[in-house]
Design a protein around this motif. Structure first.
Motif, PDB file in Angstrom:
ATOM      1  N   MET A   1      77.328  75.415 -26.887  1.00 29.68           N
ATOM      2  CA  MET A   1      76.994  76.823 -26.783  1.00 29.68           C
ATOM      3  C   MET A   1      78.246  77.680 -26.624  1.00 29.68           C
ATOM      4  O   MET A   1      78.328  78.753 -27.212  1.00 29.68           O
ATOM      5  CB  MET A   1      76.029  77.017 -25.599  1.00 29.68           C
ATOM      6  N   LEU A   2      79.212  77.203 -25.846  1.00 32.31           N
ATOM      7  CA  LEU A   2      80.434  77.979 -25.623  1.00 32.31           C
ATOM      8  C   LEU A   2      81.193  78.198 -26.924  1.00 32.31           C
ATOM      9  O   LEU A   2      81.661  79.314 -27.193  1.00 32.31           O
ATOM     10  CB  LEU A   2      81.337  77.298 -24.587  1.00 32.31           C
ATOM     11  N   ALA A   3      81.303  77.171 -27.738  1.00 35.58           N
ATOM     12  CA  ALA A   3      82.013  77.311 -29.023  1.00 35.58           C
ATOM     13  C   ALA A   3      81.307  78.325 -29.923  1.00 35.58           C
ATOM     14  O   ALA A   3      81.964  79.139 -30.587  1.00 35.58           O
ATOM     15  CB  ALA A   3      82.129  75.962 -29.724  1.00 35.58           C
ATOM     16  N   LEU A   4      79.986  78.278 -29.956  1.00 33.88           N
ATOM     17  CA  LEU A   4      79.232  79.260 -30.748  1.00 33.88           C
ATOM     18  C   LEU A   4      79.470  80.673 -30.227  1.00 33.88           C
ATOM     19  O   LEU A   4      79.743  81.598 -30.999  1.00 33.88           O
ATOM     20  CB  LEU A   4      77.734  78.945 -30.713  1.00 33.88           C
ATOM     21  N   PHE A   5      79.361  80.851 -28.914  1.00 31.72           N
ATOM     22  CA  PHE A   5      79.585  82.162 -28.317  1.00 31.72           C
ATOM     23  C   PHE A   5      80.983  82.685 -28.661  1.00 31.72           C
ATOM     24  O   PHE A   5      81.139  83.841 -29.074  1.00 31.72           O
ATOM     25  CB  PHE A   5      79.398  82.102 -26.798  1.00 31.72           C
ATOM     26  N   LEU A   6      81.997  81.851 -28.515  1.00 28.91           N
ATOM     27  CA  LEU A   6      83.369  82.292 -28.802  1.00 28.91           C
ATOM     28  C   LEU A   6      83.566  82.631 -30.279  1.00 28.91           C
ATOM     29  O   LEU A   6      84.319  83.550 -30.617  1.00 28.91           O
ATOM     30  CB  LEU A   6      84.368  81.220 -28.349  1.00 28.91           C
ATOM     31  N   THR A   7      82.856  81.934 -31.144  1.00 24.32           N
ATOM     32  CA  THR A   7      82.934  82.237 -32.580  1.00 24.32           C
ATOM     33  C   THR A   7      82.319  83.605 -32.877  1.00 24.32           C
ATOM     34  O   THR A   7      82.918  84.430 -33.573  1.00 24.32           O
ATOM     35  CB  THR A   7      82.231  81.141 -33.401  1.00 24.32           C
ATOM     36  N   PHE A   8      81.136  83.854 -32.334  1.00 22.08           N
ATOM     37  CA  PHE A   8      80.500  85.161 -32.533  1.00 22.08           C
ATOM     38  C   PHE A   8      81.301  86.266 -31.844  1.00 22.08           C
ATOM     39  O   PHE A   8      81.395  87.382 -32.355  1.00 22.08           O
ATOM     40  CB  PHE A   8      79.051  85.145 -32.042  1.00 22.08           C
ATOM     41  N   LEU A   9      81.892  85.946 -30.708  1.00 24.96           N
ATOM     42  CA  LEU A   9      82.731  86.920 -30.013  1.00 24.96           C
ATOM     43  C   LEU A   9      83.984  87.244 -30.831  1.00 24.96           C
ATOM     44  O   LEU A   9      84.414  88.401 -30.868  1.00 24.96           O
ATOM     45  CB  LEU A   9      83.104  86.403 -28.620  1.00 24.96           C
ATOM     46  N   ALA A  10      84.537  86.251 -31.506  1.00 20.98           N
ATOM     47  CA  ALA A  10      85.700  86.494 -32.368  1.00 20.98           C
ATOM     48  C   ALA A  10      85.342  87.432 -33.523  1.00 20.98           C
ATOM     49  O   ALA A  10      86.124  88.330 -33.876  1.00 20.98           O
ATOM     50  CB  ALA A  10      86.255  85.173 -32.901  1.00 20.98           C
ATOM     51  N   ALA A  11      84.164  87.255 -34.100  1.00 21.43           N
ATOM     52  CA  ALA A  11      83.717  88.170 -35.157  1.00 21.43           C
ATOM     53  C   ALA A  11      83.566  89.583 -34.603  1.00 21.43           C
ATOM     54  O   ALA A  11      83.951  90.563 -35.248  1.00 21.43           O
ATOM     55  CB  ALA A  11      82.393  87.679 -35.755  1.00 21.43           C
ATOM     56  N   SER A  12      83.039  89.680 -33.403  1.00 18.87           N
ATOM     57  CA  SER A  12      82.896  90.986 -32.758  1.00 18.87           C
ATOM     58  C   SER A  12      84.258  91.593 -32.440  1.00 18.87           C
ATOM     59  O   SER A  12      84.448  92.802 -32.581  1.00 18.87           O
ATOM     60  CB  SER A  12      82.073  90.843 -31.474  1.00 18.87           C
ATOM     61  N   ALA A  13      85.206  90.758 -32.043  1.00 16.88           N
ATOM     62  CA  ALA A  13      86.562  91.253 -31.756  1.00 16.88           C
ATOM     63  C   ALA A  13      87.224  91.786 -33.022  1.00 16.88           C
ATOM     64  O   ALA A  13      87.962  92.779 -32.979  1.00 16.88           O
ATOM     65  CB  ALA A  13      87.406  90.143 -31.132  1.00 16.88           C
ATOM     66  N   ALA A  14      86.940  91.168 -34.149  1.00 16.29           N
ATOM     67  CA  ALA A  14      87.471  91.676 -35.420  1.00 16.29           C
ATOM     68  C   ALA A  14      86.902  93.064 -35.704  1.00 16.29           C
ATOM     69  O   ALA A  14      87.626  93.968 -36.138  1.00 16.29           O
ATOM     70  CB  ALA A  14      87.138  90.713 -36.558  1.00 16.29           C
ATOM     71  N   ALA A  15      85.624  93.244 -35.444  1.00 11.66           N
ATOM     72  CA  ALA A  15      85.012  94.565 -35.613  1.00 11.66           C
ATOM     73  C   ALA A  15      85.635  95.559 -34.639  1.00 11.66           C
ATOM     74  O   ALA A  15      85.959  96.695 -35.011  1.00 11.66           O
ATOM     75  CB  ALA A  15      83.504  94.479 -35.404  1.00 11.66           C
ATOM     76  N   ALA A  16      85.820  95.141 -33.408  1.00 10.14           N
ATOM     77  CA  ALA A  16      86.404  96.018 -32.387  1.00 10.14           C
ATOM     78  C   ALA A  16      87.841  96.404 -32.728  1.00 10.14           C
ATOM     79  O   ALA A  16      88.289  97.504 -32.395  1.00 10.14           O
ATOM     80  CB  ALA A  16      86.354  95.332 -31.026  1.00 10.14           C
ATOM     81  N   ALA A  17      88.547  95.524 -33.406  1.00  7.59           N
ATOM     82  CA  ALA A  17      89.945  95.801 -33.761  1.00  7.59           C
ATOM     83  C   ALA A  17      90.081  97.043 -34.636  1.00  7.59           C
ATOM     84  O   ALA A  17      91.099  97.737 -34.581  1.00  7.59           O
ATOM     85  CB  ALA A  17      90.568  94.591 -34.458  1.00  7.59           C
ATOM     86  N   THR A  18      89.052  97.343 -35.412  1.00  5.34           N
ATOM     87  CA  THR A  18      89.136  98.551 -36.246  1.00  5.34           C
ATOM     88  C   THR A  18      89.218  99.797 -35.375  1.00  5.34           C
ATOM     89  O   THR A  18      89.827 100.786 -35.765  1.00  5.34           O
ATOM     90  CB  THR A  18      87.955  98.663 -37.230  1.00  5.34           C
ATOM     91  N   GLY A  19      88.622  99.749 -34.186  1.00  2.64           N
ATOM     92  CA  GLY A  19      88.709 100.871 -33.256  1.00  2.64           C
ATOM     93  C   GLY A  19      90.093 101.035 -32.664  1.00  2.64           C
ATOM     94  O   GLY A  19      90.484 102.131 -32.272  1.00  2.64           O
ATOM     95  N   VAL A  20      90.842  99.955 -32.605  1.00  3.01           N
ATOM     96  CA  VAL A  20      92.223 100.022 -32.130  1.00  3.01           C
ATOM     97  C   VAL A  20      93.128 100.552 -33.240  1.00  3.01           C
ATOM     98  O   VAL A  20      94.045 101.334 -32.993  1.00  3.01           O
ATOM     99  CB  VAL A  20      92.693  98.627 -31.658  1.00  3.01           C
ATOM    100  N   ILE A  21      92.849 100.157 -34.460  1.00  2.00           N
ATOM    101  CA  ILE A  21      93.668 100.568 -35.605  1.00  2.00           C
ATOM    102  C   ILE A  21      93.380 102.014 -36.004  1.00  2.00           C
ATOM    103  O   ILE A  21      94.296 102.790 -36.269  1.00  2.00           O
ATOM    104  CB  ILE A  21      93.425  99.619 -36.793  1.00  2.00           C
ATOM    105  N   PHE A  22      92.099 102.374 -36.073  1.00  2.00           N
ATOM    106  CA  PHE A  22      91.692 103.712 -36.513  1.00  2.00           C
ATOM    107  C   PHE A  22      91.151 104.490 -35.319  1.00  2.00           C
ATOM    108  O   PHE A  22      89.952 104.517 -35.079  1.00  2.00           O
ATOM    109  CB  PHE A  22      90.630 103.621 -37.618  1.00  2.00           C
ATOM    110  N   LYS A  23      92.030 105.148 -34.599  1.00  2.00           N
ATOM    111  CA  LYS A  23      91.649 105.908 -33.414  1.00  2.00           C
ATOM    112  C   LYS A  23      91.105 107.285 -33.822  1.00  2.00           C
ATOM    113  O   LYS A  23      91.447 107.801 -34.877  1.00  2.00           O
ATOM    114  CB  LYS A  23      92.850 106.060 -32.502  1.00  2.00           C
ATOM    115  N   PRO A  24      90.283 107.889 -32.969  1.00  2.00           N
ATOM    116  CA  PRO A  24      89.727 109.202 -33.294  1.00  2.00           C
ATOM    117  C   PRO A  24      90.806 110.249 -33.598  1.00  2.00           C
ATOM    118  O   PRO A  24      90.767 110.887 -34.635  1.00  2.00           O
ATOM    119  CB  PRO A  24      88.921 109.563 -32.050  1.00  2.00           C
TER     120      PRO A  24
END
Length: 152
Positions: A1-24
């Protein structure tokens, strides 16, 4: 379960990274926004919580048999989530951002519905995400309608 969670969290972190790159930035600050616009500090706090909850929900669903369609919807929503920030904040395309976020809302709703049939707790973990994106969609729509000069 932990490996699955970390994999989905990594995908979410990639999405979140766009907020760091493209600030308001100054462009967003200059837009006419409604009085109910959430405070800027709320966005990273809320998104962090939502990404963790969504990743955990997806990991729970991934542990169940016959979860393929539910996880396909989850994948679609995280892809659309990743797309919205560069379209809206990066390209300053308010109308195109509205189209993306409306598709995102639908993908999250489909994810939630698919999760209900697999794992109720996972579906409940997605519900706040749908509510937050409902607010974000309304905000995007309001900004589009009230910033005609900037509405590409």
């Amino acid at each position: 379960m932990l490996a699955l969670f970390l994999t989905f969290l990594a995908a979410s972190a990639a999405a979140a990274a766009t907020g760091v790159i493209f600030k308001p930035g100054a462009w967003y600050d200059a837009l006419n926004k409604p009085s109910w616009t959430p405070r800027r500090w709320m966005f990273p706090v809320v998104w962090t919580i939502l990404y963790i909850a969504s990743a955990y929900a997806a990991a729970r669903v991934a542990m169940e048999s016959d979860s393929g369609q539910a996880l396909a919807f989850w994948t679609l929503q995280i892809a659309l989530n990743t797309l919205w920030t560069p379209v809206f904040f990066g390209a300053h395309r308010i109308k195109a951002g509205l189209v993306v976020i409306m598709c995102l809302w639908l993908a999250i709703a489909l994810t939630l519905l698919a999760f209900v049939s697999v794992d109720l707790i996972a579906a409940l973990l997605i519900l706040p995400y749908l509510l937050w994106v409902t607010i974000a969609t309304a905000l995007n729509l309001w900004i589009w309608r009230n910033n005609v000069a900037q509405s590409a």
